[in-house]
Design an enzyme around this catalytic site. Structure first.
Site, PDB file in Angstrom:
ATOM      1  N   SER A   1       0.806  -1.225   0.000  1.00 33.32           N
ATOM      2  CA  SER A   1       0.000   0.000   0.000  1.00 33.32           C
ATOM      3  C   SER A   1       0.837   1.273   0.000  1.00 33.32           C
ATOM      4  O   SER A   1       0.411   2.298  -0.533  1.00 33.32           O
ATOM      5  CB  SER A   1      -0.949   0.003   1.200  1.00 33.32           C
TER       6      SER A   1
ATOM      7  N   HIS B   1      -1.183   6.031   6.017  1.00 35.92           N
ATOM      8  CA  HIS B   1      -0.632   5.769   4.691  1.00 35.92           C
ATOM      9  C   HIS B   1      -0.206   7.084   4.042  1.00 35.92           C
ATOM     10  O   HIS B   1      -0.644   8.153   4.459  1.00 35.92           O
ATOM     11  CB  HIS B   1      -1.660   5.065   3.802  1.00 35.92           C
TER      12      HIS B   1
END
Length: 257
Positions: free
Chosen positions: A12, A236
């Site tokens: 990711s 993230h």
């Protein structure tokens, strides 16, 4: 150096979940992740094989199941004519993001009596003191396998953006914060060891992003928002973080159109 065909491998932190435009929802893959931005900047063709949740094993030789979609091992998609391959993977091997999300939700649930029991269950178990050699071994195997599939390719390892700075930020306790920072250092350290062992290039996003962690004035990563809709992008890279990595790739590789 002129690169004509860039290939992106990873999880990711390379795929860019939650960053528009979404080019593959099942993979959590953005059209504005660092590989796309870099390839666009130098006028290169891009083969983006990144999949959120990937491990070094699913890059190497294991299929990855995401919902109803099964992705083949990422290395199986590396073409022979690739001349640059970027790699960001390994955090999931050590439970890095999984642990951060588990503790964040645990602390959130423990705040209210009607979810406290669920929070207590999530809080069980410490931050793992994982062996970084697991990641070193996986990254080393990936570099070797890339060279077998694309003998002329340069491989560049791109480690993880800094998530937590020295100052504790919600939703973590001081103890959790210190342990998570230590886990992050083990992940980044594994990239440095693997790069030295294999001769691969190394872009230290962890160093580049110092001062841009969660809770800073200009974060390059998303903080925690207690919403299931935004859960995939918590902790993230955001758009600014992806842009910073892409710019560093252009600068360090000396790439040009």
């Amino acid at each position: 150096m002129t690169y004509r065909h860039v290939v992106a491998l990873g999880s990711s932190f390379a795929a860019g979940p939650g960053i528009p435009p979404v080019v593959d929802a099942a993979a959590g893959r953005s059209g504005a992740n660092y590989a796309h931005l870099f390839a666009d900047a130098i006028g290169a063709r891009l083969t983006d094989l990144t999949v959120s949740g990937a491990t070094t094993a699913t890059v190497l030789d294991q299929p990855q199941r995401v919902g109803r979609t099964t992705f083949p091992p990422q290395l199986s998609g590396v073409p022979e004519d690739a001349d640059l391959v970027t790699v960001t993977v390994g955090g999931n091997d050590l439970g890095y993001l999984q642990t951060m999300l588990r503790l964040a939700w645990a602390n959130q649930f423990q705040r209210r009596w009607w979810t406290r029991a669920a929070g207590n269950r999530l809080a069980r178990g410490p931050v793992p003191v994982a062996d970084p050699d697991i990641v070193v071994g996986g990254l080393t195997a990936i570099v070797d396998a890339v060279h077998e599939r694309a003998p002329g390719a340069r491989v560049v390892l791109v480690d993880y953006l800094t998530l937590l700075e020295e100052k504790t930020v919600p939703p973590f306790t001081d103890v959790q914060h210190r342990a998570l920072r230590a886990l992050g250092r083990r992940v980044s350290g594994a990239f440095a060891v693997a790069a030295q062992a294999t001769g691969a290039g190394l872009v230290q996003a962890s160093v580049l992003s110092a001062g841009h962690g969660v809770g800073t004035a200009e974060p390059w990563v998303n903080g925690f928002v207690p919403s299931t809709r935004r859960a995939t992008s918590a902790f993230h890279p955001n758009a600014a973080g992806m842009r910073a990595i892409a710019d560093e790739l252009v600068r360090t590789l000396g790439a040009r159109t």
